[in-house]
Design an enzyme around this catalytic site. Structure first.
Site, PDB file in Angstrom:
ATOM      1  N   LYS A 209      -7.092   7.133  10.164  1.00  0.00           N
ATOM      2  CA  LYS A 209      -8.417   6.839  10.586  1.00  0.00           C
ATOM      3  C   LYS A 209      -8.359   6.606  12.182  1.00  0.00           C
ATOM      4  O   LYS A 209      -8.436   5.912  12.712  1.00  0.00           O
ATOM      5  CB  LYS A 209      -8.930   5.650  10.017  1.00  0.00           C
TER       6      LYS A 209
ATOM      7  N   PHE B 143     -13.958   3.323   4.116  1.00  0.00           N
ATOM      8  CA  PHE B 143     -13.037   2.535   3.219  1.00  0.00           C
ATOM      9  C   PHE B 143     -12.847   3.228   1.962  1.00  0.00           C
ATOM     10  O   PHE B 143     -13.508   3.623   1.176  1.00  0.00           O
ATOM     11  CB  PHE B 143     -13.604   1.110   3.021  1.00  0.00           C
TER      12      PHE B 143
ATOM     13  N   ASP C 130      -4.717   2.781  10.789  1.00  0.00           N
ATOM     14  CA  ASP C 130      -6.008   2.471  10.955  1.00  0.00           C
ATOM     15  C   ASP C 130      -6.182   2.052  12.390  1.00  0.00           C
ATOM     16  O   ASP C 130      -6.471   2.789  13.331  1.00  0.00           O
ATOM     17  CB  ASP C 130      -6.636   1.062   9.798  1.00  0.00           C
TER      18      ASP C 130
ATOM     19  N   ARG D 184      -5.201  -0.205  -6.661  1.00  0.00           N
ATOM     20  CA  ARG D 184      -4.032   0.589  -6.367  1.00  0.00           C
ATOM     21  C   ARG D 184      -3.581   1.797  -7.385  1.00  0.00           C
ATOM     22  O   ARG D 184      -2.597   2.706  -6.620  1.00  0.00           O
ATOM     23  CB  ARG D 184      -2.857  -0.436  -5.821  1.00  0.00           C
TER      24      ARG D 184
ATOM     25  N   ASP E 202      -6.002  -0.632  -1.770  1.00  0.00           N
ATOM     26  CA  ASP E 202      -6.599  -1.621  -2.392  1.00  0.00           C
ATOM     27  C   ASP E 202      -7.805  -1.978  -1.904  1.00  0.00           C
ATOM     28  O   ASP E 202      -8.047  -1.618  -0.586  1.00  0.00           O
ATOM     29  CB  ASP E 202      -5.841  -2.874  -2.614  1.00  0.00           C
TER      30      ASP E 202
ATOM     31  N   GLU F 279       3.728   4.344   5.889  1.00  0.00           N
ATOM     32  CA  GLU F 279       2.578   3.432   5.590  1.00  0.00           C
ATOM     33  C   GLU F 279       1.326   4.406   4.832  1.00  0.00           C
ATOM     34  O   GLU F 279       1.394   5.516   4.664  1.00  0.00           O
ATOM     35  CB  GLU F 279       2.007   3.390   7.111  1.00  0.00           C
ATOM     36  N   ASP F 280       0.417   3.473   4.320  1.00  0.00           N
ATOM     37  CA  ASP F 280      -0.563   4.092   3.603  1.00  0.00           C
ATOM     38  C   ASP F 280      -1.582   4.629   4.429  1.00  0.00           C
ATOM     39  O   ASP F 280      -2.114   5.890   4.599  1.00  0.00           O
ATOM     40  CB  ASP F 280      -1.053   3.057   2.390  1.00  0.00           C
TER      41      ASP F 280
ATOM     42  N   GLY G 152       0.762  -1.212   0.081  1.00  0.00           N
ATOM     43  CA  GLY G 152       0.022  -0.014   0.049  1.00  0.00           C
ATOM     44  C   GLY G 152       0.778   1.192   0.138  1.00  0.00           C
ATOM     45  O   GLY G 152       0.401   2.408  -0.528  1.00  0.00           O
TER      46      GLY G 152
HETATM   47  P1  IMP Z   1      -4.070  -1.202  10.987  1.00  0.00           P
HETATM   48  O1  IMP Z   1      -3.158  -2.444  11.318  1.00  0.00           O
HETATM   49  O2  IMP Z   1      -5.569  -1.806  11.087  1.00  0.00           O
HETATM   50  O3  IMP Z   1      -3.772   0.055  11.160  1.00  0.00           O
HETATM   51  O4  IMP Z   1      -4.055  -1.529   9.303  1.00  0.00           O
HETATM   52  C1  IMP Z   1      -3.723  -0.631   8.540  1.00  0.00           C
HETATM   53  C2  IMP Z   1      -3.551  -1.405   7.012  1.00  0.00           C
HETATM   54  O5  IMP Z   1      -4.923  -1.751   6.918  1.00  0.00           O
HETATM   55  C3  IMP Z   1      -3.467  -0.419   5.904  1.00  0.00           C
HETATM   56  O6  IMP Z   1      -1.925  -0.501   5.805  1.00  0.00           O
HETATM   57  C4  IMP Z   1      -4.043  -0.941   4.874  1.00  0.00           C
HETATM   58  O7  IMP Z   1      -3.449  -1.826   3.991  1.00  0.00           O
HETATM   59  C5  IMP Z   1      -5.458  -1.490   5.509  1.00  0.00           C
HETATM   60  N1  IMP Z   1      -6.475  -0.460   5.320  1.00  0.00           N
HETATM   61  C6  IMP Z   1      -7.142   0.132   6.314  1.00  0.00           C
HETATM   62  N2  IMP Z   1      -8.137   0.970   5.907  1.00  0.00           N
HETATM   63  C7  IMP Z   1      -8.174   0.670   4.797  1.00  0.00           C
HETATM   64  C8  IMP Z   1      -8.919   1.261   3.543  1.00  0.00           C
HETATM   65  O8  IMP Z   1      -9.660   2.171   3.928  1.00  0.00           O
HETATM   66  N3  IMP Z   1      -8.520   1.040   2.290  1.00  0.00           N
HETATM   67  C9  IMP Z   1      -7.575   0.388   2.091  1.00  0.00           C
HETATM   68  N4  IMP Z   1      -6.704  -0.484   2.834  1.00  0.00           N
HETATM   69  C10 IMP Z   1      -7.098  -0.134   4.259  1.00  0.00           C
HETATM   70 MG    MG Z   2      -0.890  -1.475   4.006  1.00  0.00          MG
END
Ligand code: IMP
Ligand code: MG
Length: 184
Positions: free
Chosen positions: A136, A157, A108, A170, A164, A104-105, A49
């Site tokens: 987020k 999302f 979350d 992507r 993706d 990081e992208d 990502g």
């Molecule tokens: P975390 O461990 O929940 O913070 O996960 C983060 C990862 O979840 C990111 O690197 C994304 O790959 C994926 N992710 C979280 N939200 C989204 C979204 O809205 N679209 C696409 N990928 C997401």
């Molecule tokens: Mg990711």
């Protein structure tokens, strides 16, 4: 679970245009350039990502920077996470004593970045910061904040600019909202 529904990206509402993204990336690049003046940085991108954000950010930073990538197990094919984070690809270059920025992208739940931060710290970098394209904050399960954020967004999302849904979208150049009723 139903199978993924692939709506054309053109039918997804734009959240941030390519110009809005570029403006924020340039601003963060300037900030990093200022803060790391006279030093060099290792940017560590989280595959897949963050690849596109890292490519743009690296070129917006005017101090010496090299990059490396790590990969972790992710959401799989849908929008929900198992919560389990596993390293799939480790660093290629040693980061001991280096100024590292994890790229990081999306931040979350925070599970991925808190796992990676702990892992990076074991390598004893001189400093460690986090840059994320999107944040987020509502979704956080573990307390972690990024040092550099392009945009804070609500719990929606999104796809595009490296992000993706089931490995698709992507390459979409802007960031778009993925419809609630499509897939899981
Ligand atoms: P975390 O461990 O929940 O913070 O996960 C983060 C990862 O979840 C990111 O690197 C994304 O790959 C994926 N992710 C979280 N939200 C989204 C979204 O809205 N679209 C696409 N990928 C997401
Ligand atoms: Mg990711």
């Amino acid at each position: 679970m139903s199978s993924p529904v692939f709506v054309p990206a053109s039918q997804c509402e734009i959240l941030f245009t390519t110009d809005q993204i570029a403006d924020r990336v340039v601003a963060i690049g300037r900030q990093i350039t200022e803060e790391y003046k006279g030093q060099s940085i290792v940017l560590v991108g989280v595959l897949k990502g963050a690849a596109i954000f890292l490519a743009d950010l690296a070129r917006a930073i005017e101090v010496d920077n090299t990059f490396d990538f790590v990969a972790v197990s992710s959401y799989g094919k849908g929008k929900t996470t198992t919560g389990a984070v596993k390293l799939i690809k480790d660093l290629d270059v040693p980061i001991e004593g280096k100024h590292v920025i994890l790229v990081e992208d999306i931040l979350d739940t925070g599970l991925t970045l808190s796992y990676l931060r702990k892992l990076m710290l074991q390598h004893k970098p001189a400093t460690l910061k986090i840059a994320t394209c999107l944040d987020k904050p509502e979704r956080r399960l573990v307390p972690i904040e990024a040092d550099y954020v392009c945009f804070k967004i609500p719990n929606k999302f999104v796809i595009g600019y490296g992000m993706d849904y089931a490995e698709k979208y992507r390459n979409v150049p802007d960031i778009r909202l993925f419809p609630e009723d499509a897939g899981h």
